[in-house]
Every structure is written in structure tokens, then in C-alpha cells.
Design an enzyme around this catalytic site. Structure first.
Site, PDB file in Angstrom:
ATOM      1  N   CYS A 153       0.731  -1.069   0.034  1.00  0.00           N
ATOM      2  CA  CYS A 153      -0.029  -0.160   0.186  1.00  0.00           C
ATOM      3  C   CYS A 153       0.832   1.199  -0.070  1.00  0.00           C
ATOM      4  O   CYS A 153       1.448   1.710   0.770  1.00  0.00           O
ATOM      5  CB  CYS A 153      -0.933  -0.078   1.157  1.00  0.00           C
ATOM      6  SG  CYS A 153      -1.872   1.337   1.392  1.00  0.00           S
ATOM      7  N   CYS A 159      -0.439   4.273   2.327  1.00  0.00           N
ATOM      8  CA  CYS A 159      -0.305   3.979   3.818  1.00  0.00           C
ATOM      9  C   CYS A 159       1.319   4.026   4.164  1.00  0.00           C
ATOM     10  O   CYS A 159       1.694   4.626   5.267  1.00  0.00           O
ATOM     11  CB  CYS A 159      -0.680   2.500   3.949  1.00  0.00           C
ATOM     12  SG  CYS A 159      -2.157   1.944   3.156  1.00  0.00           S
ATOM     13  N   ASP A 160       2.155   3.494   3.350  1.00  0.00           N
ATOM     14  CA  ASP A 160       3.571   3.552   3.830  1.00  0.00           C
ATOM     15  C   ASP A 160       4.519   4.247   3.076  1.00  0.00           C
ATOM     16  O   ASP A 160       5.891   4.294   3.509  1.00  0.00           O
ATOM     17  CB  ASP A 160       4.039   1.876   3.834  1.00  0.00           C
ATOM     18  CG  ASP A 160       3.130   1.095   4.396  1.00  0.00           C
ATOM     19  OD1 ASP A 160       2.609   1.509   5.603  1.00  0.00           O
ATOM     20  OD2 ASP A 160       2.848   0.025   4.099  1.00  0.00           O
TER      21      ASP A 160
END
Ligand SMILES: Cc1cc2nc3c(=O)[nH]c(=O)nc-3n(C[C@H](O)[C@H](O)[C@H](O)COP(=O)(O)OP(=O)(O)OC[C@H]3O[C@@H](n4cnc5c(N)ncnc54)[C@H](O)[C@@H]3O)c2cc1C
Length: 315
Positions: A139, A142-143
Site C-alpha cells: 500500500c 499507507c507506507d
């Protein structure tokens, strides 16, 4: 087993990720008798997430902690939660829905909310399980930020892989796209944009066969599929974008799914069957995040509460 009043719920929610837990909070708070059934431990994909930094109102929290807060909140309103169960039969048609479990329990409900989530497709390379969340991510939203000023590898050759390669260049110094073919399965503009970006490099006809490191990834082995040659390659992280699998195998033939197996819903999160709603990563949608799962589940729960009330008025 005889079905007693005790085994009847206004709503049964399948899945205790952020979508299921949110639906549990809303329905229990609306005084609907609610049961959440979850295959594994409570929390869904959140528990795979070392740190969630984009959930509004919480600056940075581990996925495990956020799951626990949501779980306690649902239980505080009277929501019942059963984890580590296995559903053996599911009757979604008709007014009275029925869920059977492998331990012999049978529950009935006026409404069902499907919140069974999904999972990113994995490569299946050596070490992949060990380094999930410790250098391997599925992701970018997300990261990406965790890899600021680092060098990363992206696996995949579709639109997601190439679009995320470009978006990750905001953070990282170098992206190497590893793709199994010599051509991409993406729109021309996505290919052009990736090819024209000086931070993006390509290793084609290749795949990762092993991840190496200690605390987190330090290198990968990249195998050329055509020649069989193996290239040890240093990297700080690997993003895998080779597709997504919804957890809907148990729903095959029971209600409308699209060709990817995602549940078809309208904007009120109603499925093709009356009284059956769906929310989160298991539905047809583009952006899969905790916030979007929570949003879908709010709508599903409010709509389910309305459905329950209408049914009770009819009786
Ligand atoms: C590594 C990783 C990092 C991520 N990081 C972030 C992040 O930082 N921020 C963010 O917003 N999002 C992040 N995401 C995405 C986010 O976790 C998901 O979008 C979100 O968890 C989806 O919620 P959900 O409730 O729909 O499904 P899930 O979280 O997938 O939960 C579904 C639940 O249903 C259960 N289940 C499945 N099948 C059955 C069945 N047959 N019977 C009973 N139970 C069943 C599962 O065991 C699971 O507990 C990340 C995802 C991954 C994989």
C-alpha cells in the site's frame, strides 16, 4: 441444533476489520441486537499494519491498538463478537437469514452485513511472509512516507504499479520496477509517465524470488525469467502491486459479485439481496483504506437499522 430466540440477532456482521467493527458500533448503539463473526483474530488487515498514520484524529497508532479501541467501543454498546470461527453455511435469501458455524452453532438474523475484506495478492517468494510490514508493503498511500530518501523496488506492470511508482518518487530517491514481462499491462499515459520519470528504472522479464535482511529488508534476489540468471539487488523496501483478492469465496453463487469477486453494491451499500449489505474492502471500489472501510460501514449500518425498523413496523 434448535434455533432459539437467544440465537436470533437483528444484524449479523461477517468480518471484524474496521468495516465490521464500525457497523457493530453503529448498530449496537442503535439498540439493534448485533453479532460480529470473524474468521481469524479481530482487526482484519489493520493488525498487519505496524503504524497507521492517516486515520484522522489519531496521529500515529499501531493497527493492533486501533483494532482494540474499535473492538472495545463496539462491545461497550453491547455488540457481541465471536472470533476464530468458521462459517459452514450461509442463507442470505428470504426474510430470515441464517449463519451456521463449524462448531454446530446456528444463528439467525434480520439483516446481514458482509465485511469480509480482502488481501493483497502476494508474490510467493522466499521470506515474503517474514518481511511483510518490515520492508515489504502492499500500500503506497499507507507506507510511502516511511521510505523518504530511500531506494525501493516495485513489483508489477499494471496501472497500479506504474501509477504508484510515479507517486512514490515524491518520497524516494530511486524506484526500480521489476516486471515479469517485457511489456506493461497499463494505459499508455501511465507507461509514458513512468518511463519519463528520471527516478524510475526498469528490470523486465524478471521476478523477485527471495527477500533478505534482518530487522527489515536489505536486498532481494531478482531472477530473469528468460535466462534464469539471478541478480542480488540492494534495496530498502519493496512495494508489491500485482493485484488484490477479495475474501468472498464463501459468497460464490449466493449474491451478485463482479468478475473480480468483489460484491456489487449501490451507494447505500445494498447488495443484490434485500436485507444484505456490504462494506469495506470486499465491495467493488477503487480506494481501499481504513477510512473508506469505516465510511462504507457507517452507511451500511444506518441502512440496515432502517431496514430492521421497517420490517418490525410491517410485523
Ligand atoms: C500491510 C497493509 C498496510 C495497510 N496500511 C494502511 C494504512 O496505513 N492506512 C489505511 O487507511 N489503510 C491501510 N491498509 C488498508 C486497510 O487495512 C484496509 O483497507 C482495511 O483494513 C479494510 O477493512 P475491512 O474491514 O473492509 O477488511 P479487513 O481489514 O480485510 O477485515 C476483514 C475481516 O473479515 C474476516 N473474514 C474474512 N472472510 C471471512 C469469513 N468467511 N468469515 C468470517 N470472517 C471473515 C477477516 O479475517 C478479517 O478479520 C493497509 C493494508 C495492508 C495489507
Amino acid at each position: 441444533m434448535k434455533i432459539s430466540e437467544h440465537n436470533h440477532f437483528n444484524s449479523i456482521i461477517i468480518g471484524a476489520g474496521p468495516a465490521g467493527l464500525t457497523a457493530g458500533i453503529y448498530l449496537s448503539r442503535a439498540r439493534a441486537r448485533t453479532l460480529i463473526l470473524n474468521e481469524g483474530v479481530v482487526g482484519g488487515q489493520m493488525i498487519l499494519t505496524y503504524e497507521i498514520a492517516n486515520y484522522p484524529g489519531v496521529e500515529a497508532i499501531s493497527g493492533y491498538q486501533l483494532s482494540n479501541i474499535m473492538k472495545k467501543q463496539a462491545q461497550s454498546f453491547g455488540c457481541e463478537i465471536r472470533a476464530n470461527i468458521r462459517i459452514t453455511d450461509l442463507k442470505l435469501e428470504g426474510k430470515l437469514k441464517q449463519v451456521s458455524l463449524s462448531d454446530g452453532s446456528i444463528f439467525t438474523a434480520d439483516t446481514i452485513i458482509l465485511a469480509s475484506g480482502g488481501r493483497p495478492r502476494t508474490i510467493g517468494a522466499t521470506g515474503e511472509e517474514d518481511f511483510k510490514g518490515r520492508g515489504i508493503s502492499y500500500c503506497a498511500t499507507c507506507d510511502g512516507d516511511f521510505f523518504t530518501d530511500k531506494e525501493i523496488v516495485i513489483v508489477g506492470g499494471g496501472n497500479s504499479a506504474l501509477e504508484e511508482a510515479v507517486s512514490l518518487t515524491k518520497y524516494v530517491t530511486k524506484v526500480t520496477v521489476v516486471h515479469q514481462f517485457d511489456h506493461f499491462q497499463a494505459y499508455d499515459h501511465a507507461i509514458r509517465e513512468a518511463r519519463n520519470n528520471p527516478k524510475i528504472h526498469f528490470i523486465l522479464d524478471s521476478t523477485i524470488i527471495a527477500f533478505h535482511g534482518a530487522e527489515s529488508i536489505t536486498s532481494v534476489d531478482i531472477k530473469n525469467i528468460k535466462t534464469g540468471e539471478i541478480l542480488p539487488f540492494k534495496t530498502d523496501g519493496v512495494f508489491v502491486f500485482i493485484g488484490y483478492l477479495p475474501n468472498t469465496e464463501f459468497l460464490l453463487g449466493k449474491l451478485d459479485l463482479n468478475k473480480n469477486g468483489e460484491i456489487t453494491v449501490n451507494s447505500d451499500m445494498e447488495t443484490s439481496l434485500p436485507g444484505v449489505f456490504a462494506a469495506g474492502d470486499c465491495i467493488v471500489k477503487r480506494y481501499r483504506q481504513v477510512t473508506t472501510a469505516v465510511g462504507d460501514a457507517t452507511i451500511a449500518a444506518l441502512k440496515a437499522a432502517e431496514y430492521i425498523q421497517i420490517q418490525q413496523t410491517i410485523i
